[in-house]
Write a protein that holds these residues in place. Structure first.
Motif, PDB file in Angstrom:
ATOM      1  N   GLU A 151      -6.398   6.717  -9.526  1.00 50.77           N
ATOM      2  CA  GLU A 151      -7.055   6.298 -10.766  1.00 50.77           C
ATOM      3  C   GLU A 151      -8.162   5.280 -10.485  1.00 50.77           C
ATOM      4  O   GLU A 151      -9.239   5.345 -11.079  1.00 50.77           O
ATOM      5  CB  GLU A 151      -6.032   5.708 -11.730  1.00 50.77           C
ATOM      6  CG  GLU A 151      -5.073   6.733 -12.294  1.00 50.77           C
ATOM      7  CD  GLU A 151      -3.952   6.105 -13.101  1.00 50.77           C
ATOM      8  OE1 GLU A 151      -3.943   4.857 -13.253  1.00 50.77           O
ATOM      9  OE2 GLU A 151      -3.079   6.851 -13.567  1.00 50.77           O
ATOM     10  N   ALA A 152      -7.908   4.340  -9.585  1.00 56.26           N
ATOM     11  CA  ALA A 152      -8.912   3.332  -9.242  1.00 56.26           C
ATOM     12  C   ALA A 152     -10.110   3.967  -8.534  1.00 56.26           C
ATOM     13  O   ALA A 152     -11.254   3.559  -8.758  1.00 56.26           O
ATOM     14  CB  ALA A 152      -8.305   2.249  -8.360  1.00 56.26           C
ATOM     15  N   ALA A 153      -9.865   4.969  -7.720  1.00 54.93           N
ATOM     16  CA  ALA A 153     -10.961   5.629  -7.006  1.00 54.93           C
ATOM     17  C   ALA A 153     -11.825   6.452  -7.950  1.00 54.93           C
ATOM     18  O   ALA A 153     -13.018   6.648  -7.688  1.00 54.93           O
ATOM     19  CB  ALA A 153     -10.389   6.531  -5.914  1.00 54.93           C
ATOM     20  N   THR A 155       0.820  -1.213   0.000  1.00 59.33           N
ATOM     21  CA  THR A 155       0.000   0.000   0.000  1.00 59.33           C
ATOM     22  C   THR A 155       0.849   1.257   0.000  1.00 59.33           C
ATOM     23  O   THR A 155       0.506   2.246  -0.657  1.00 59.33           O
ATOM     24  CB  THR A 155      -0.923   0.006   1.237  1.00 59.33           C
ATOM     25  OG1 THR A 155      -1.701  -1.180   1.226  1.00 59.33           O
ATOM     26  CG2 THR A 155      -1.829   1.213   1.230  1.00 59.33           C
ATOM     27  N   LEU A 156       1.959   1.250   0.708  1.00 60.21           N
ATOM     28  CA  LEU A 156       2.778   2.447   0.859  1.00 60.21           C
ATOM     29  C   LEU A 156       3.943   2.519  -0.122  1.00 60.21           C
ATOM     30  O   LEU A 156       4.784   3.400   0.005  1.00 60.21           O
ATOM     31  CB  LEU A 156       3.309   2.518   2.293  1.00 60.21           C
ATOM     32  CG  LEU A 156       2.234   2.603   3.374  1.00 60.21           C
ATOM     33  CD1 LEU A 156       2.865   2.573   4.749  1.00 60.21           C
ATOM     34  CD2 LEU A 156       1.365   3.826   3.195  1.00 60.21           C
ATOM     35  N   ARG A 157       3.980   1.621  -1.107  1.00 60.06           N
ATOM     36  CA  ARG A 157       5.093   1.619  -2.067  1.00 60.06           C
ATOM     37  C   ARG A 157       5.060   2.885  -2.916  1.00 60.06           C
ATOM     38  O   ARG A 157       4.001   3.496  -3.099  1.00 60.06           O
ATOM     39  CB  ARG A 157       5.048   0.380  -2.944  1.00 60.06           C
ATOM     40  CG  ARG A 157       3.988   0.421  -4.015  1.00 60.06           C
ATOM     41  CD  ARG A 157       3.851  -0.910  -4.729  1.00 60.06           C
ATOM     42  NE  ARG A 157       2.971  -0.804  -5.863  1.00 60.06           N
ATOM     43  CZ  ARG A 157       1.654  -0.732  -5.812  1.00 60.06           C
ATOM     44  NH1 ARG A 157       1.049  -0.758  -4.636  1.00 60.06           N
ATOM     45  NH2 ARG A 157       0.938  -0.635  -6.908  1.00 60.06           N
ATOM     46  N   PRO A 158       6.204   3.301  -3.448  1.00 57.10           N
ATOM     47  CA  PRO A 158       6.242   4.476  -4.308  1.00 57.10           C
ATOM     48  C   PRO A 158       5.386   4.261  -5.559  1.00 57.10           C
ATOM     49  O   PRO A 158       5.405   3.197  -6.161  1.00 57.10           O
ATOM     50  CB  PRO A 158       7.716   4.613  -4.689  1.00 57.10           C
ATOM     51  CG  PRO A 158       8.454   3.867  -3.654  1.00 57.10           C
ATOM     52  CD  PRO A 158       7.543   2.776  -3.192  1.00 57.10           C
ATOM     53  N   GLY A 159       4.626   5.270  -5.920  1.00 58.16           N
ATOM     54  CA  GLY A 159       3.784   5.181  -7.108  1.00 58.16           C
ATOM     55  C   GLY A 159       2.397   4.642  -6.848  1.00 58.16           C
ATOM     56  O   GLY A 159       1.551   4.663  -7.739  1.00 58.16           O
ATOM     57  N   SER A 160       2.130   4.154  -5.650  1.00 56.41           N
ATOM     58  CA  SER A 160       0.809   3.586  -5.390  1.00 56.41           C
ATOM     59  C   SER A 160      -0.257   4.666  -5.239  1.00 56.41           C
ATOM     60  O   SER A 160      -1.436   4.395  -5.430  1.00 56.41           O
ATOM     61  CB  SER A 160       0.835   2.710  -4.148  1.00 56.41           C
ATOM     62  OG  SER A 160       1.092   3.480  -2.991  1.00 56.41           O
TER      63      SER A 160
END
Length: 50
Positions: A41-43, A30-35
């Protein structure tokens, strides 16, 4: 009864370790860069007009 004891010991040790690893993996994912952009976009998918 022996099977129950073996399964109980497995769940108490390796099962707990597996659940903790999954939880840490989910947090890292969840906290990875770029997430943040991917989540944004998904929201926005339900709000798009087709």
């Amino acid at each position: 009864m022996e099977t129950y004891t073996a399964m109980r010991q497995f769940a108490d040790s390796w099962g707990l370790l597996a659940m903790a690893a999954f939880f840490i993996g989910a947090i890292v994912f969840t906290l990875r860069p770029g997430s943040n952009q991917t989540a944004k976009e998904a929201a926005d998918i339900p709000l798009k007009d087709d």
